[in-house]
Design an enzyme around this catalytic site. Sequence first.
Site, PDB file in Angstrom:
ATOM      1  N   ASN A 115     -11.922  -0.168   6.645  1.00 37.00           N
ATOM      2  CA  ASN A 115     -10.800   0.150   7.527  1.00 37.00           C
ATOM      3  C   ASN A 115      -9.766   0.946   6.745  1.00 37.00           C
ATOM      4  O   ASN A 115      -9.650   0.812   5.518  1.00 37.00           O
ATOM      5  CB  ASN A 115     -10.163  -1.138   8.054  1.00 37.00           C
ATOM      6  CG  ASN A 115      -9.001  -0.867   9.005  1.00 37.00           C
ATOM      7  OD1 ASN A 115      -9.123  -0.063   9.929  1.00 37.00           O
ATOM      8  ND2 ASN A 115      -7.876  -1.523   8.786  1.00 37.00           N
ATOM      9  N   HIS A 117      -5.585   1.602   6.880  1.00 32.17           N
ATOM     10  CA  HIS A 117      -4.368   1.066   7.483  1.00 32.17           C
ATOM     11  C   HIS A 117      -3.178   1.874   7.002  1.00 32.17           C
ATOM     12  O   HIS A 117      -3.069   2.184   5.808  1.00 32.17           O
ATOM     13  CB  HIS A 117      -4.191  -0.399   7.087  1.00 32.17           C
ATOM     14  CG  HIS A 117      -2.983  -1.034   7.707  1.00 32.17           C
ATOM     15  ND1 HIS A 117      -2.922  -1.366   9.038  1.00 32.17           N
ATOM     16  CD2 HIS A 117      -1.782  -1.373   7.171  1.00 32.17           C
ATOM     17  CE1 HIS A 117      -1.731  -1.888   9.301  1.00 32.17           C
ATOM     18  NE2 HIS A 117      -1.031  -1.907   8.191  1.00 32.17           N
ATOM     19  N   SER A 144      -3.840   2.610   3.066  1.00 32.30           N
ATOM     20  CA  SER A 144      -4.754   1.780   2.282  1.00 32.30           C
ATOM     21  C   SER A 144      -6.127   1.746   2.918  1.00 32.30           C
ATOM     22  O   SER A 144      -6.243   1.581   4.139  1.00 32.30           O
ATOM     23  CB  SER A 144      -4.229   0.339   2.195  1.00 32.30           C
ATOM     24  OG  SER A 144      -2.919   0.276   1.694  1.00 32.30           O
ATOM     25  N   ASP A 153      -5.941  -6.973   8.413  1.00 33.74           N
ATOM     26  CA  ASP A 153      -5.487  -6.028   7.389  1.00 33.74           C
ATOM     27  C   ASP A 153      -5.386  -6.693   6.019  1.00 33.74           C
ATOM     28  O   ASP A 153      -4.519  -6.356   5.214  1.00 33.74           O
ATOM     29  CB  ASP A 153      -4.134  -5.412   7.780  1.00 33.74           C
ATOM     30  CG  ASP A 153      -4.206  -4.640   9.079  1.00 33.74           C
ATOM     31  OD1 ASP A 153      -5.255  -4.034   9.351  1.00 33.74           O
ATOM     32  OD2 ASP A 153      -3.212  -4.654   9.841  1.00 33.74           O
TER      33      ASP A 153
END
Length: 221
Positions: A115, A117, A144, A153
Amino acid sequence: MHEQSLHQVPRLVVLISGGGSNLQALIDAISMGSIDATIELVISNKVDALGLARAHKAGIENRVINHLEFGSREAFDKELTHAIDDKQPDLVVLAGFMRIFTPQFTHHYHGRMLNIHPSLLPQFKGINTHERAIEAEVAEHGASVHFVSSELDGGPMVLQASVSVLSLDSPKVLAARVLVQEHLIYPIAIKWFCEGRLKLQNNAVLMDGQLLPEQGIQFQS
């Protein structure tokens, strides 16, 4: 990720909810040859996600799995899992996918889902990160890349890029500057994974067999 799970040409499935600019950065990196991989499928949980048009233009199979059509988070995640696993991807790429997963889903893709973020995690988890960064008067903000865990997250960090927060910044202006960094670092992290250099082992991130620091690699553009 299992040691020998990468296909000869790594296969990716990308999940989106919106404009898909990080998807486009990945499409561009693959088309230019900097990443040796194929995007097998793009899935959106929203019918009107602009990223679907990006996938269509690039000739990539795409579909909508509308979370509003499911009675529970578990039911949605089960359908999403079936669609993803049908493509047998080596890596699931979250590119602005605005859904919280069940622990079963994140466990199923443990070590093979990334992911990006828009904050310097662990700061500003969740949404409205740019507004919150300005309100907190932090000197630096950024983006990030991390492996996905069941904590929102909160998965193990891979790569971060920073930008200075300026006195006249609005959330929109700051977001645009952070997005430039996102488009730089996400393809890099995905490239590392596809080359077998980046791995998650015992919940620790390894790069070329070496343990990364808790905050990951700090990218310098």
